[in-house]
Design an enzyme around this catalytic site. Structure first.
Site, mmCIF file in Angstrom:
data_model
loop_
_atom_site.group_PDB
_atom_site.id
_atom_site.type_symbol
_atom_site.label_atom_id
_atom_site.label_comp_id
_atom_site.label_asym_id
_atom_site.label_seq_id
_atom_site.Cartn_x
_atom_site.Cartn_y
_atom_site.Cartn_z
ATOM 1 N N ASP A 84 0.797 -1.220 0.000
ATOM 2 C CA ASP A 84 0.000 0.000 0.000
ATOM 3 C C ASP A 84 0.832 1.273 0.000
ATOM 4 O O ASP A 84 1.982 1.298 0.432
ATOM 5 C CB ASP A 84 -0.983 0.009 1.171
ATOM 6 C CG ASP A 84 -0.326 -0.270 2.519
ATOM 7 O OD1 ASP A 84 0.736 -0.929 2.557
ATOM 8 O OD2 ASP A 84 -0.878 0.169 3.543
ATOM 9 N N GLU A 142 -0.575 -2.308 5.240
ATOM 10 C CA GLU A 142 0.392 -2.177 6.330
ATOM 11 C C GLU A 142 0.277 -0.805 6.972
ATOM 12 O O GLU A 142 0.387 -0.660 8.190
ATOM 13 C CB GLU A 142 1.810 -2.401 5.801
ATOM 14 C CG GLU A 142 2.890 -2.431 6.885
ATOM 15 C CD GLU A 142 3.366 -1.060 7.326
ATOM 16 O OE1 GLU A 142 3.767 -0.915 8.508
ATOM 17 O OE2 GLU A 142 3.333 -0.114 6.512
#
Length: 413
Positions: A84, A142
């Site tokens: 991400d 994350e």
């Protein structure tokens, strides 16, 4: 004498398709996706894994991807990268800068995915040199703290073999060519805290008829600065950051509420608990002093665990890295205040090792002020989460090699 793992790692990464991997990196950097929205990134990763011969599963814990390569008897080794990006407007000026307004790979996860893709391909191509099972994981979310736990909860280990050891790495600022390892605590825990201050709103011309939550919030923020300096022992490491204050809708209206968002970084549960107790006490005390009609709401939000390397596992990987890259390239910087959710993939308490890869372009490092003072120069560099964070393309190959070497430290005997 060089170990078999080191010799094999050098052989398997001698002819990496670096131009192709650089193109992949540029593509991922141009198309960042926020936590939980990594559909394009996941699809590109899954496609590469299938072509390399991995049994591939998608949609784990949202957008998570896992690939399995079974290659005879031996341990199960898991390699992980996060996918991400962040809600940051890029300011690097790179020719391959983000094409998504307000979203940027400001933490290097595009580089992590490039490294893992290259390592997965190299280990698959060289499967005649090692024995065991390789699991590679592209993890979502994350940055929001829930991705690893979501994958485990969604049956990750019903779809792939449970690992005997887990390995991961992270891009950080610093002169290219260093591989920091810490045989123990390497990254801190983090906890988000929300405070809602309840006042009594009214007209800006008549403050005497109100209880102004903005003023009370300001006192709370100021007093919170004493938590670390006066309530945490100097031998402990802790950080308290006020990241957001929200209140009001217009200049002439005293609002009814104010919101404060905090982030704590700690390296022990005891320090965390003491800081949270102090935050509650300070918020309640300031609201009482201001005459607020209600006690403040203090709510704990998202959190990350400590990242504590298994010492033997980390030394095993670090030893191979020294052989592959040279004795002076591996160092122990001590624990960082940053946080990770990688350890949540070790759902059964398996040993893991997590290390760093320095990525600052040479011209930027050489121009950094501070002279021979390494820490002063590091402080002057664009760090992770900065809109100017831009890893050097020269680390694409070495970052693949670190993962391959780490895997082979367990898969080669």
């Amino acid at each position: 004498m060089t170990s078999t793992a080191a010799r094999t790692a050098l052989a398997l990464t001698a002819d990496l398709p670096v131009p192709d991997l650089e193109d992949l990196y540029r593509d991922l950097h141009r198309h960042p996706e926020l936590s939980g929205q990594e559909h394009r990134t996941a699809a590109r990763f899954a496609e590469r894994l299938r072509k390399a011969g991995y049994d591939t599963a998608e949609g784990i814990g949202g957008t998570g991807v896992a690939g399995v390569l079974r290659n005879g008897d031996g341990p199960v080794v898991l390699l992980r990268a996060d996918m991400d990006a962040l809600p940051v407007q890029e300011e690097t000026g790179l020719p391959y800068a983000s094409e998504t307004p307000g979203v940027m790979h400001a933490c290097g996860h595009d580089l992590h995915m490039t490294w893992l893709t290259g390592a997965a391909q190299a280990l698959a191509a060289g499967r005649d040199t090692w024995s065991g099972t390789l699991v590679v994981v592209g993890q979502p979310a994350e940055e929001s703290g829930g991705g690893a736990a979501a994958m485990v909860a969604d049956g990750l280990y019903a779809r792939v073999p449970r690992p005997d050891v887990l390995l991961g790495q992270h891009a950080v600022p610093g002169p290219v060519g260093l591989y920091p390892h810490v045989p123990g605590l390497i990254m801190s825990a983090t906890t988000d805290v929300e405070i809602v201050v309840h006042g009594r709103g009214g007209h800006g011309s008549r403050p005497e008829t109100t209880v102004d939550p903005v003023v009370t919030a300001a006192y709370i923020v100021t007093r919170l600065q004493t938590v670390v300096s006066r309530e945490v022992a100097p031998r402990e490491s802790a950080v308290l950051t006020v990241g957001r204050i929200e209140a009001g809708t217009a200049a002439n209206i005293i609002p009814s509420t104010a919101r404060i968002s905090l982030n704590l970084r700690t390296q022990s549960e005891a320090v965390r608990d003491r800081m949270i107790a102090a935050i509650r006490r300070i918020a309640e005390g300031e609201c009482l002093a201001a005459g607020c009609p209600r006690e403040p709401e203090v709510t704990l939000g998202g959190s990350y665990p400590l990242t504590v390397n298994d010492a033997d596992t980390d030394r095993r990987v670090a030893d191979v890295h020294r052989e592959v890259f040279g004795e002076g390239t591996v160092l122990d910087p001590g624990p960082a205040m940053g946080s990770e959710d990688f350890s949540r993939l070790a759902a059964d308490g398996q040993p893991y090792a997590y290390w760093f890869v320095t990525t600052t372009p040479a011209e930027i490092w050489d121009a950094a002020p501070g002279g021979a003072d390494l820490l002063a120069r590091l402080d002057a560099l664009p760090s992770n989460h900065s809109p100017h964070f831009a890893p050097d393309l020269s680390v694409v190959g070495p970052g693949v090699r670190t993962l391959v070497a780490g895997a082979l430290s367990h898969l080669v005997r």
